[in-house]
Design a protein around this motif. Structure first.
Motif, PDB file in Angstrom:
ATOM      1  N   ARG A  66     -17.172  16.538 -28.839  1.00  0.00           N
ATOM      2  CA  ARG A  66     -16.716  15.523 -27.617  1.00  0.00           C
ATOM      3  C   ARG A  66     -16.876  14.126 -27.933  1.00  0.00           C
ATOM      4  NH1 ARG A  66     -16.294  18.519 -22.495  1.00  0.00           N
ATOM      5  NH2 ARG A  66     -16.599  20.502 -22.835  1.00  0.00           N
ATOM      6  N   ILE A  67     -16.084  13.340 -28.062  1.00  0.00           N
ATOM      7  CA  ILE A  67     -16.049  11.814 -28.188  1.00  0.00           C
ATOM      8  C   ILE A  67     -16.624  11.135 -26.972  1.00  0.00           C
ATOM      9  CG2 ILE A  67     -15.013   9.863 -29.024  1.00  0.00           C
ATOM     10  CD1 ILE A  67     -13.035  11.687 -30.614  1.00  0.00           C
ATOM     11  N   PRO A  68     -17.546  10.293 -26.873  1.00  0.00           N
ATOM     12  CA  PRO A  68     -18.186   9.688 -25.677  1.00  0.00           C
ATOM     13  C   PRO A  68     -17.186   8.585 -25.199  1.00  0.00           C
ATOM     14  CG  PRO A  68     -19.598   9.234 -27.490  1.00  0.00           C
ATOM     15  CD  PRO A  68     -18.717  10.164 -28.045  1.00  0.00           C
TER      16      PRO A  68
END
Length: 124
Positions: free
Chosen positions: A103-105
């Motif tokens: 997941r990319i913040p």
């Protein structure tokens, strides 16, 4: 003519002196505020808590990552695989397997993301 030039020079000198004074006052206030913050944090960590703040933060991060790892993400992997296949033309003969993902913040503010989605929806 000389009066106008003298007035302009005096005005510029006064403006720069005031700007320098404001800069000095702001830096003084920031030093006072930072000295007050560090004094309060040290007292709070030594008296109220058994562990210092960085170690407490590590415990919270470890608990949150442990919770994330326990979730079953098979549905998410299936959706990601379907999206990749659809983006590549939708042929069912492709041998694409999603092995991992991360997941990319969200770095941009929420209002920025909402505005971007509204602009995309308006163009459709």
């Amino acid at each position: 003519m000389e009066l106008a030039i003298n007035l302009t020079i005096v005005g510029m000198v006064v403006v720069f002196i005031v700007l320098i004074l404001l800069s000095a006052i702001i830096s003084l206030f920031s030093k006072i505020a930072s000295a007050g913050k560090t004094g309060g944090k040290d007292k709070m960590n030594t008296k109220d808590n058994d562990m210092p703040a960085p170690q407490a933060h590590k415990d919270v991060v470890e608990e949150s990552t442990a919770y994330i790892e326990q979730k079953d993400d098979s549905e998410l992997v299936a959706v990601l695989t379907a999206a990749v296949i659809a983006a590549m033309g939708g042929s069912s003969e492709s041998n694409i397997h999603v092995k991992s993902y991360r997941r990319i913040p969200q770095i941009s503010p929420v209002w920025n993301s909402v505005s971007r989605k509204e602009q995309i929806a308006a163009k459709l």
